[in-house]
Design an enzyme around this catalytic site. Sequence first.
Site, PDB file in Angstrom:
ATOM      1  N   SER A 296       0.838  -1.195   0.000  1.00  0.00           N
ATOM      2  CA  SER A 296       0.000   0.000   0.000  1.00  0.00           C
ATOM      3  C   SER A 296       0.870   1.241   0.000  1.00  0.00           C
ATOM      4  CB  SER A 296      -0.908  -0.014   1.234  1.00  0.00           C
ATOM      5  OG  SER A 296      -0.112   0.006   2.407  1.00  0.00           O
ATOM      6  N   GLN A 297       0.246   2.384  -0.325  1.00  0.00           N
ATOM      7  CA  GLN A 297       0.997   3.643  -0.360  1.00  0.00           C
ATOM      8  C   GLN A 297       1.460   4.035   1.037  1.00  0.00           C
ATOM      9  OE1 GLN A 297       1.886   5.309  -3.164  1.00  0.00           O
ATOM     10  NE2 GLN A 297       3.171   6.470  -1.757  1.00  0.00           N
ATOM     11  N   SER A 298       0.633   3.792   2.058  1.00  0.00           N
ATOM     12  CA  SER A 298       1.023   4.155   3.419  1.00  0.00           C
ATOM     13  C   SER A 298       2.222   3.337   3.881  1.00  0.00           C
ATOM     14  CB  SER A 298      -0.158   3.939   4.374  1.00  0.00           C
ATOM     15  OG  SER A 298      -0.578   2.579   4.349  1.00  0.00           O
ATOM     16  N   ARG A 315      -3.477   7.626  -4.316  1.00  0.00           N
ATOM     17  CA  ARG A 315      -3.544   6.424  -3.473  1.00  0.00           C
ATOM     18  C   ARG A 315      -3.748   6.787  -2.002  1.00  0.00           C
ATOM     19  NH1 ARG A 315       0.330   4.641  -7.339  1.00  0.00           N
ATOM     20  NH2 ARG A 315       2.072   5.430  -6.083  1.00  0.00           N
TER      21      ARG A 315
END
Length: 653
Positions: A296-298, A315
């Site tokens: 994921s982007q996080s 995102r």
Amino acid sequence: MEKKKQEEQLRRPLYVYDLPRDVLSSLSLKADAGLSTQPEPQSTPSASRDQSPGPAAPDTTAVGSQACSLCSLIFGTVQDQRDHLKTDLHHYNLKQKLNGLTPVTEAQFEKLVGDLDESISGSDSSDTEDDEDESSSRKDTTLAALLRKQATLADKRNPNEEEELGSRRKQGGGKPPLLWFESPKLPEKTYYGIYRALFTPEELDKEDAIIEAIMQRQLTPVSMPKLPKDGSTAPVGYKGRHIFLCMIGGGHFAAMVVSLAPKQSKHSAGPLNREAIVLAHKTFHRYTTRRRQGGSQSANDNAKGAAHSAGASIRRYNEQALVEDVRELLKGWKALIDTSDLLFIRATGSTNRRTLFGPYDGQVLRANDPRIRGFPFSTRRATQNELMRSFIELTRLKVREIDTVVPPTPETTETAQPAQPKAPSKPKLTEEEELALLHTTQIQAMIRRSKLPALLAYLQTNSLDAATFRFQPEDTQQNHHAPTALHLAASQNSAPLITGLLARAGADPTVLNEEGKPPFELAGDRATRDAFRVARAELGEKAWDWEAARVPTAMKREEAEQRAEREKKEKEGKEAERRKAEEERLKREGPKVKAGGAARPGAGILGNTMLKTAQERREEEARGLTPEQRMRLDRERRARAAEERLKRMQGGG
């Protein structure tokens, strides 16, 4: 006569919450069902959260041909079993076995992968080459990253810690996912299976309480009004028993509340039809996963710092929007969730678990809820169809043939060493049976690919009568539901095949399947149903008993085409309105590019002006191309991108 009754018992699907009286009264727990044969594994945070059964010995867990003894999983179809052999879970357990370690369950594997902050969004088939490349790339990187991490930890661990860890792994065996029951209604060595996850720990503690628990779960079929198509919840006054199912991973979310009491409807002819009642359902999908890179982007921001590209901004926005959408949905369904008998949840990774279990204000789901269960079998991408498939898998009685394996003693081992074990020989098929199996395979393949001319030519060349030929073997699940070519074509929603089989091949629309349904009742859309009505008009009322086939009044072909064209225009108008509303929403809520900044390649939003994204442009270019042409186009794109990079490097130097 007795053998015929047993064969009928094996063919008909049985619902755990509405069993026939003859089956219910004859059930008894199998002697080695596995209620207390193995010690409970030590509790861990992931085990208490997922509530998934651990792997067990192959002779008690994975039985029959549609099973994986290594991962202790049982599958409804051979195709599901084949798909499982390609998954990361199976490959990881192969590595575990080669290293002399205990295989892990699906929930334990998801916990291991979640700790890597990788993303596995499922294995549903995709129509684009990009999606296939992404799936294979993600599979390689995820499994390789997990093995690298464990190898690194093993190098850092001292020998005493390694020995202690190995001993701990061998102690936690877990229990099989299915409980097995005997019945005199079944042939010898054949048993009924019910998933352990449907029972409470208190019921599983005592063998005598299991049969009583099954009897208490029997529900009378009920009639329910039609629910809104937008997935909104059931009426507030609904008091029936129900369960909640939820999957989240890779930006995909799907949730469903299903009544345990079956739906009752009765046609003018045929047996009672019982179906599931969906009280509420909803799916979300947000672009949150970094394509071809995984994660994921996080997770990427936490590891490498915040990226400043337009895609990263989108995102991040979508991750937060998905969290808000999911929690708002759970809040709206709170009354149904609080009264659910069980909560089946699959949440991959720590980010997705935080989305569901918080903590946050107004929290609905809690990780320590005793009703929470994991899905005790392999699941695919989070979709409404996958949730319904999982509900059917959970609540349908399994029928398997089990050969009990007796542990060898030293005396029998020494005696058996000189003799080589012989593989059990399958009953030899006659020439007619082999030919029928060949015809079945060929005809079903042509129907699934909508090859009408080839199908008609095959029937004529082999002198097969479409009105009387039934697929073989008849006792399989597929042929139980769709025993003729017309049944299968209707279930595939193929209107041209329906027309060709009725008008040119002489298929019989009055033939009933084992569930008492004619082909017309398997049609899933209006175009397919209209094909039956048009055939009734063109063939005439005397061609077949159309009332027995349950086909409505005849319809002229011109009328059907006009209605199809009218519905097509209405659908296009609604799609245009939806796109316009989505564009307006993105203008208001979408990520903004800083004033004065240059537009980055691939940015879909610049200020308040809507532009096509790079992905949309690629899809438009590839529309209508063959797979070979798409591969050629993709190679050309990569070559142009490489040339651009070289030019920028030379210009910078």
